[in-house]
Motif scaffolding. Structure first.
Motif, PDB file in Angstrom:
ATOM      1  N   GLN A  53     -26.712  17.193  15.122  1.00  0.00           N
ATOM      2  CA  GLN A  53     -25.784  16.158  14.684  1.00  0.00           C
ATOM      3  C   GLN A  53     -26.255  14.804  15.167  1.00  0.00           C
ATOM      4  OE1 GLN A  53     -22.162  16.549  17.387  1.00  0.00           O
ATOM      5  NE2 GLN A  53     -23.147  18.547  17.503  1.00  0.00           N
ATOM      6  N   ARG A  54     -25.820  13.784  14.463  1.00  0.00           N
ATOM      7  CA  ARG A  54     -26.047  12.426  14.931  1.00  0.00           C
ATOM      8  C   ARG A  54     -24.869  11.569  14.503  1.00  0.00           C
ATOM      9  NH1 ARG A  54     -31.181  10.252  11.285  1.00  0.00           N
ATOM     10  NH2 ARG A  54     -30.299  10.789   9.273  1.00  0.00           N
ATOM     11  N   VAL A  55     -24.492  10.683  15.402  1.00  0.00           N
ATOM     12  CA  VAL A  55     -23.402   9.754  15.153  1.00  0.00           C
ATOM     13  C   VAL A  55     -24.040   8.424  14.784  1.00  0.00           C
ATOM     14  CG1 VAL A  55     -21.401   8.592  16.141  1.00  0.00           C
ATOM     15  CG2 VAL A  55     -21.908  10.969  16.773  1.00  0.00           C
ATOM     16  N   ILE A  56     -23.620   7.880  13.639  1.00  0.00           N
ATOM     17  CA  ILE A  56     -24.223   6.655  13.124  1.00  0.00           C
ATOM     18  C   ILE A  56     -23.151   5.566  13.081  1.00  0.00           C
ATOM     19  CG2 ILE A  56     -25.451   5.610  11.188  1.00  0.00           C
ATOM     20  CD1 ILE A  56     -26.283   8.542  10.430  1.00  0.00           C
ATOM     21  N   SER A  57     -23.377   4.518  13.849  1.00  0.00           N
ATOM     22  CA  SER A  57     -22.477   3.363  13.887  1.00  0.00           C
ATOM     23  C   SER A  57     -23.026   2.277  12.972  1.00  0.00           C
ATOM     24  CB  SER A  57     -22.379   2.829  15.315  1.00  0.00           C
ATOM     25  OG  SER A  57     -21.845   3.808  16.176  1.00  0.00           O
ATOM     26  N   VAL A  62     -31.576   4.380  11.671  1.00  0.00           N
ATOM     27  CA  VAL A  62     -31.685   5.835  11.595  1.00  0.00           C
ATOM     28  C   VAL A  62     -33.002   6.193  10.926  1.00  0.00           C
ATOM     29  CG1 VAL A  62     -29.218   6.309  11.576  1.00  0.00           C
ATOM     30  CG2 VAL A  62     -30.386   5.912   9.436  1.00  0.00           C
ATOM     31  N   THR A  63     -33.528   7.334  11.308  1.00  0.00           N
ATOM     32  CA  THR A  63     -34.764   7.797  10.692  1.00  0.00           C
ATOM     33  C   THR A  63     -34.478   8.265   9.276  1.00  0.00           C
ATOM     34  OG1 THR A  63     -34.435  10.034  11.535  1.00  0.00           O
ATOM     35  CG2 THR A  63     -35.721   8.516  12.907  1.00  0.00           C
ATOM     36  N   GLN A  64     -35.502   8.274   8.457  1.00  0.00           N
ATOM     37  CA  GLN A  64     -35.362   8.692   7.069  1.00  0.00           C
ATOM     38  C   GLN A  64     -35.712  10.164   6.870  1.00  0.00           C
ATOM     39  OE1 GLN A  64     -34.096   6.762   4.543  1.00  0.00           O
ATOM     40  NE2 GLN A  64     -33.602   5.394   6.223  1.00  0.00           N
ATOM     41  N   ALA A  69     -29.859  20.842   7.972  1.00  0.00           N
ATOM     42  CA  ALA A  69     -28.965  21.487   8.930  1.00  0.00           C
ATOM     43  C   ALA A  69     -28.205  20.472   9.782  1.00  0.00           C
ATOM     44  CB  ALA A  69     -29.755  22.419   9.838  1.00  0.00           C
ATOM     45  N   ARG A  70     -28.590  19.196   9.719  1.00  0.00           N
ATOM     46  CA  ARG A  70     -27.996  18.179  10.590  1.00  0.00           C
ATOM     47  C   ARG A  70     -26.738  17.571   9.978  1.00  0.00           C
ATOM     48  NH1 ARG A  70     -32.173  14.044  11.918  1.00  0.00           N
ATOM     49  NH2 ARG A  70     -31.957  13.598   9.712  1.00  0.00           N
ATOM     50  N   LEU A  71     -25.717  17.410  10.800  1.00  0.00           N
ATOM     51  CA  LEU A  71     -24.485  16.760  10.388  1.00  0.00           C
ATOM     52  C   LEU A  71     -24.564  15.292  10.794  1.00  0.00           C
ATOM     53  CD1 LEU A  71     -21.568  17.009   9.266  1.00  0.00           C
ATOM     54  CD2 LEU A  71     -20.838  17.401  11.636  1.00  0.00           C
ATOM     55  N   ASN A  72     -24.416  14.399   9.822  1.00  0.00           N
ATOM     56  CA  ASN A  72     -24.371  12.965  10.069  1.00  0.00           C
ATOM     57  C   ASN A  72     -22.912  12.541  10.103  1.00  0.00           C
ATOM     58  OD1 ASN A  72     -27.254  12.479   9.938  1.00  0.00           O
ATOM     59  ND2 ASN A  72     -27.063  12.846   7.759  1.00  0.00           N
ATOM     60  N   ILE A  73     -22.531  11.854  11.158  1.00  0.00           N
ATOM     61  CA  ILE A  73     -21.152  11.399  11.330  1.00  0.00           C
ATOM     62  C   ILE A  73     -21.180   9.875  11.352  1.00  0.00           C
ATOM     63  CG2 ILE A  73     -19.111  11.504  12.786  1.00  0.00           C
ATOM     64  CD1 ILE A  73     -20.343  14.105  14.001  1.00  0.00           C
ATOM     65  N   PHE A  74     -20.577   9.264  10.353  1.00  0.00           N
ATOM     66  CA  PHE A  74     -20.555   7.809  10.232  1.00  0.00           C
ATOM     67  C   PHE A  74     -19.252   7.289  10.823  1.00  0.00           C
ATOM     68  CE2 PHE A  74     -23.419   9.389   7.049  1.00  0.00           C
ATOM     69  CZ  PHE A  74     -24.473   8.487   7.064  1.00  0.00           C
ATOM     70  N   VAL A  75     -19.376   6.397  11.814  1.00  0.00           N
ATOM     71  CA  VAL A  75     -18.194   5.856  12.476  1.00  0.00           C
ATOM     72  C   VAL A  75     -18.133   4.343  12.294  1.00  0.00           C
ATOM     73  CG1 VAL A  75     -18.113   7.696  14.209  1.00  0.00           C
ATOM     74  CG2 VAL A  75     -19.400   5.627  14.699  1.00  0.00           C
ATOM     75  N   ASP A  76     -16.927   3.794  12.416  1.00  0.00           N
ATOM     76  CA  ASP A  76     -16.752   2.341  12.353  1.00  0.00           C
ATOM     77  C   ASP A  76     -16.985   1.766  13.759  1.00  0.00           C
ATOM     78  OD1 ASP A  76     -14.423   2.705  13.849  1.00  0.00           O
ATOM     79  OD2 ASP A  76     -13.072   2.139  12.227  1.00  0.00           O
ATOM     80  N   ARG A  83     -16.859   8.974   7.368  1.00  0.00           N
ATOM     81  CA  ARG A  83     -17.386  10.011   6.473  1.00  0.00           C
ATOM     82  C   ARG A  83     -18.384  10.871   7.214  1.00  0.00           C
ATOM     83  NH1 ARG A  83     -22.416   8.977   3.456  1.00  0.00           N
ATOM     84  NH2 ARG A  83     -23.270   7.005   4.171  1.00  0.00           N
ATOM     85  N   VAL A  84     -18.647  12.039   6.638  1.00  0.00           N
ATOM     86  CA  VAL A  84     -19.657  12.964   7.164  1.00  0.00           C
ATOM     87  C   VAL A  84     -20.547  13.404   6.015  1.00  0.00           C
ATOM     88  CG1 VAL A  84     -18.237  13.782   9.088  1.00  0.00           C
ATOM     89  CG2 VAL A  84     -18.122  14.961   6.899  1.00  0.00           C
ATOM     90  N   SER A  85     -21.788  13.702   6.348  1.00  0.00           N
ATOM     91  CA  SER A  85     -22.736  14.194   5.346  1.00  0.00           C
ATOM     92  C   SER A  85     -23.776  15.039   6.042  1.00  0.00           C
ATOM     93  CB  SER A  85     -23.397  13.035   4.595  1.00  0.00           C
ATOM     94  OG  SER A  85     -24.256  12.321   5.470  1.00  0.00           O
ATOM     95  N   CYS A  86     -24.572  15.710   5.254  1.00  0.00           N
ATOM     96  CA  CYS A  86     -25.676  16.507   5.791  1.00  0.00           C
ATOM     97  C   CYS A  86     -26.988  15.772   5.528  1.00  0.00           C
ATOM     98  CB  CYS A  86     -25.724  17.879   5.135  1.00  0.00           C
ATOM     99  SG  CYS A  86     -24.299  18.890   5.523  1.00  0.00           S
ATOM    100  N   GLY A  87     -27.943  16.037   6.356  1.00  0.00           N
ATOM    101  CA  GLY A  87     -29.259  15.439   6.146  1.00  0.00           C
ATOM    102  C   GLY A  87     -29.753  14.852   7.383  1.00  0.00           C
TER     103      GLY A  87
END
Length: 87
Positions: A53-57, A62-64, A69-76, A83-87
């Motif tokens: 997983q990675r939390v993205i502010s 972020v790497t391309q 299998a990775r969960l991306n967690i987008f936070v304010d 939102r959440v997405s895979c990749g």
């Protein structure tokens, strides 16, 4: 059976014994299963440690690389999950 076949059969049986007996399942990212995270603060949630997983502010670099299998967690900026997405 010829004498030449005996070493081949012996080698095949040794190699077969080396195969893992259990299949280890890798964590799978399922964004539908993690939609319940949307609207929560990142500090309130806990996820399985084996799930990549990675939390993205906002503004984070972020790497391309794509990891299905990775969960991306987008936070304010305050840590609320938008939102959440895979990749």
């Amino acid at each position: 059976m010829t004498c030449r076949m005996i070493p081949l059969i012996a080698a095949a049986s040794v190699l077969a014994a080396c195969e893992p007996s259990e299949t280890v399942s890798k964590p799978v990212c399922d964004p539908q299963a993690h939609q319940t995270l949307v609207g929560k603060n990142i500090g309130e949630v806990s996820l399985p440690s084996e799930l990549p997983q990675r939390v993205i502010s906002p503004g984070d670099m972020v790497t391309q690389d794509y990891n299905p299998a990775r969960l991306n967690i987008f936070v304010d900026p305050k840590g609320w999950i938008g939102r959440v997405s895979c990749g």
